[in-house]
Design a protein around this motif. Sequence first.
Motif, PDB file in Angstrom:
ATOM      1  N   GLN A 158       0.835  -1.203   0.000  1.00 39.11           N
ATOM      2  CA  GLN A 158       0.000   0.000   0.000  1.00 39.11           C
ATOM      3  C   GLN A 158       0.866   1.247   0.000  1.00 39.11           C
ATOM      4  O   GLN A 158       0.587   2.211  -0.721  1.00 39.11           O
ATOM      5  N   ARG A 159       1.931   1.239   0.789  1.00 38.29           N
ATOM      6  CA  ARG A 159       2.794   2.425   0.856  1.00 38.29           C
ATOM      7  C   ARG A 159       3.501   2.675  -0.470  1.00 38.29           C
ATOM      8  O   ARG A 159       3.711   3.822  -0.863  1.00 38.29           O
ATOM      9  N   ALA A 160       3.870   1.607  -1.172  1.00 40.84           N
ATOM     10  CA  ALA A 160       4.601   1.749  -2.430  1.00 40.84           C
ATOM     11  C   ALA A 160       3.678   1.825  -3.637  1.00 40.84           C
ATOM     12  O   ALA A 160       4.148   2.039  -4.749  1.00 40.84           O
ATOM     13  N   LEU A 163       1.976  -0.662  -4.902  1.00 45.41           N
ATOM     14  CA  LEU A 163       2.166  -1.876  -5.685  1.00 45.41           C
ATOM     15  C   LEU A 163       1.169  -2.937  -5.247  1.00 45.41           C
ATOM     16  O   LEU A 163       0.449  -2.778  -4.255  1.00 45.41           O
ATOM     17  N   ASN A 164       1.178  -4.041  -5.967  1.00 43.77           N
ATOM     18  CA  ASN A 164       0.314  -5.171  -5.650  1.00 43.77           C
ATOM     19  C   ASN A 164       1.002  -6.038  -4.600  1.00 43.77           C
ATOM     20  O   ASN A 164       2.223  -6.254  -4.658  1.00 43.77           O
ATOM     21  N   THR A 165       0.250  -6.555  -3.619  1.00 41.58           N
ATOM     22  CA  THR A 165       0.840  -7.417  -2.601  1.00 41.58           C
ATOM     23  C   THR A 165       1.513  -8.629  -3.240  1.00 41.58           C
ATOM     24  O   THR A 165       2.565  -9.092  -2.779  1.00 41.58           O
ATOM     25  N   ARG A 166       0.928  -9.130  -4.310  1.00 42.77           N
ATOM     26  CA  ARG A 166       1.528 -10.272  -4.993  1.00 42.77           C
ATOM     27  C   ARG A 166       2.906  -9.931  -5.539  1.00 42.77           C
ATOM     28  O   ARG A 166       3.814 -10.763  -5.535  1.00 42.77           O
ATOM     29  N   THR A 167       3.079  -8.682  -5.988  1.00 45.99           N
ATOM     30  CA  THR A 167       4.389  -8.256  -6.474  1.00 45.99           C
ATOM     31  C   THR A 167       5.418  -8.301  -5.355  1.00 45.99           C
ATOM     32  O   THR A 167       6.552  -8.770  -5.543  1.00 45.99           O
ATOM     33  N   ILE A 168       5.036  -7.803  -4.165  1.00 41.45           N
ATOM     34  CA  ILE A 168       5.952  -7.840  -3.024  1.00 41.45           C
ATOM     35  C   ILE A 168       6.312  -9.282  -2.694  1.00 41.45           C
ATOM     36  O   ILE A 168       7.485  -9.617  -2.452  1.00 41.45           O
ATOM     37  N   ARG A 169       5.311 -10.157  -2.703  1.00 36.13           N
ATOM     38  CA  ARG A 169       5.547 -11.561  -2.375  1.00 36.13           C
ATOM     39  C   ARG A 169       6.512 -12.199  -3.368  1.00 36.13           C
ATOM     40  O   ARG A 169       7.432 -12.939  -2.991  1.00 36.13           O
ATOM     41  N   ARG A 170       6.340 -11.914  -4.649  1.00 38.96           N
ATOM     42  CA  ARG A 170       7.206 -12.493  -5.686  1.00 38.96           C
ATOM     43  C   ARG A 170       8.629 -11.972  -5.578  1.00 38.96           C
ATOM     44  O   ARG A 170       9.594 -12.719  -5.737  1.00 38.96           O
ATOM     45  N   SER A 205       8.931   0.576 -10.006  1.00 38.68           N
ATOM     46  CA  SER A 205       8.632  -0.238  -8.829  1.00 38.68           C
ATOM     47  C   SER A 205       9.799  -0.206  -7.850  1.00 38.68           C
ATOM     48  O   SER A 205       9.615  -0.106  -6.637  1.00 38.68           O
ATOM     49  N   ILE A 206      11.019  -0.293  -8.380  1.00 39.76           N
ATOM     50  CA  ILE A 206      12.202  -0.253  -7.531  1.00 39.76           C
ATOM     51  C   ILE A 206      12.294   1.081  -6.809  1.00 39.76           C
ATOM     52  O   ILE A 206      12.580   1.156  -5.608  1.00 39.76           O
ATOM     53  N   SER A 207      12.037   2.170  -7.544  1.00 38.43           N
ATOM     54  CA  SER A 207      12.124   3.493  -6.929  1.00 38.43           C
ATOM     55  C   SER A 207      11.103   3.670  -5.816  1.00 38.43           C
ATOM     56  O   SER A 207      11.417   4.171  -4.735  1.00 38.43           O
ATOM     57  N   THR A 208       9.865   3.250  -6.070  1.00 42.09           N
ATOM     58  CA  THR A 208       8.840   3.412  -5.042  1.00 42.09           C
ATOM     59  C   THR A 208       9.090   2.497  -3.848  1.00 42.09           C
ATOM     60  O   THR A 208       8.813   2.867  -2.708  1.00 42.09           O
ATOM     61  N   LEU A 209       9.629   1.305  -4.109  1.00 42.49           N
ATOM     62  CA  LEU A 209       9.983   0.409  -3.010  1.00 42.49           C
ATOM     63  C   LEU A 209      11.066   1.028  -2.135  1.00 42.49           C
ATOM     64  O   LEU A 209      10.976   1.009  -0.901  1.00 42.49           O
TER      65      LEU A 209
END
Length: 446
Positions: free
Chosen positions: A19-21, A23-30, A43-47
Motif C-alpha cells: 500500500q505504501r509503495a 504496488l500489488n501485494t503479490r508483487t511484493i511476495r514475488r 517499482s524499484i524506486s517506489t519500493l
Amino acid sequence: MLIRTWREQALLTQDELAQRAGLNTRTIRRLEAGEPHRPRGTSISTLAEALGLDATEQARLVTAALRTSTRPARTGVSGPMTVPCQLPTGTPHFVGRRKELSQLDGTAGRRDAGPRVLAVLGGAGIGKTALAVHWAHRVADRFPDGQLYANLRGFEPGAEPAHPAEAIRGFLNALGVPSRRIPAGTEARAALFRSTVNGRRLLIVLDNARAAGQVRPLLPGAGGCLVIVTSRDQLTGLVTAGAAPIVLDPLPVPDAVRLLARRLGPARVAASPEAAGRIAALCSGLPLALAVAAARASTHPGFSLDDLAAELHGAGNRLDALSDEDPFADVRTVLSWSYRTLGAEAARTFRLLGLHPGHDIDVAAAADLCGLPARRTRALLAELHRVHLIAEPAPGRYAQHDLVRAYAAELAETHESPAERHQAECRLFDHYVRTAASTGRFSHCG
C-alpha cells in the motif's frame, strides 16, 4: 531476501509495504521470494522510498533486481519481440478515486475470451490520464510482455488527432518489428499488430482518444491483453461492443483538500483547514484547477491560503485566477479544446446555458432559453453531454459544474450580442412564469 529483511526492519507487513509503495501485494511476495521476474524501474524506486533506504541500500536493491532479469526474448511474427515499457511517469500527488480503482481492479480481473477494454471517461481536467497511468503502474507486473502507450491527441491544441495507422506503426516498432516489414494501409497494419501480439500479455494505454473509430484498429484480437482508453467522448461505440466505462466525477471536498495537502504540505493545509476547503469548493473539485491553485500557492509561499481563497472568490472571472501561460495548465484553454469540437448549434447552446442562473436545467427550459424545439434541443444537449461539457445527473436534467458554467457565460458575453442575451433571458423568464402559473393552477384545482 533483501526486501524482506528491510521490510521487517521497517516493521511493515507485505500488505502495508504494498500500500505504501502503490504496488500489488503479490508483487511484493514475488520479489521477496526471488522469483525470476524483472521489476520495473518505477517499482524499484517506489519500493526504495517506501522502505526508507539510503543511497547505498538503493544501489544494492537495483543490483539485486537486475540479477533477477532472466526473462528470455519473445519471438514475434517478424523476429525477436522486445519488451516495451512505455508508460509515462505517474503523478506523485495522486489521491482518492477509491471507487474507480476498485472498478478497474474488478474489470481487469475478468477472464474474457477477447481483449479486456476499460474506458476512463470524463470532462476536461478531471484527471482521466492521471488515474489511468497511476493504475497502469500498479498492475504492470501482471503483463510480462510489456506496456504500450500512445497519446492519440484527440483533444489538443494545434494538432490533428493521431491517425490509427500512425499509432500502430509506433507500437509495431516498439515490439521489434522492422519498419520495412510494416505495410502502408491501416487495415493491413492492424492485422499485423493483432498477429504480433497474439498470445502475448500486454498492457496498452490509449490516452486522449477523440472517438471510438480512432481506437478500434488499435485493439488486439484475442485475450491476454488489457487496453485502457481515456477520452472526453463517451465512446458509445466501444461501450456497446463491451468496453467497461468508468466515468469520473469531480473530486469530493475531502479528497480535494488531500490533494492540496499533497502539493503544499500537510502542515500548511492543517494551519488553514477552512481556507483549504473553500479553495477545493471554488475549484469545483477539478484536479487541474486544484493543481493550478496549488502551484500559485507554492510559488508565493508568503500568501496565506485565506488570501488565495479570497482571490478565487473575488475574481471577476474565476478562470482568470486559474490561468497560466502553459496551455496544458490553463483551465480556460483546456476547456476550450472540448468546446472547439462542437457544431455551431451545439456551441451556441453551450454558451446560452451559461446565462442560466441555476445549477441544473431540464430540456423544456433549455429549449425556451435557446428558442428551439424541444426535440432539437435534446439532440444538442446530447452532443454537449457526449464530450462531458454537461452532466446528466437525472434523466432529462442537465448540469454544469461552476468552472464550466463560468466558461460558458464568458463565451456568451463574447459571442452573443446584448440583444441576443436579453432575448434568451426573457424567454427563460417567460418559461418559468408559465411553469409556475401552471403549477399554481393545478395546485389550486387540487
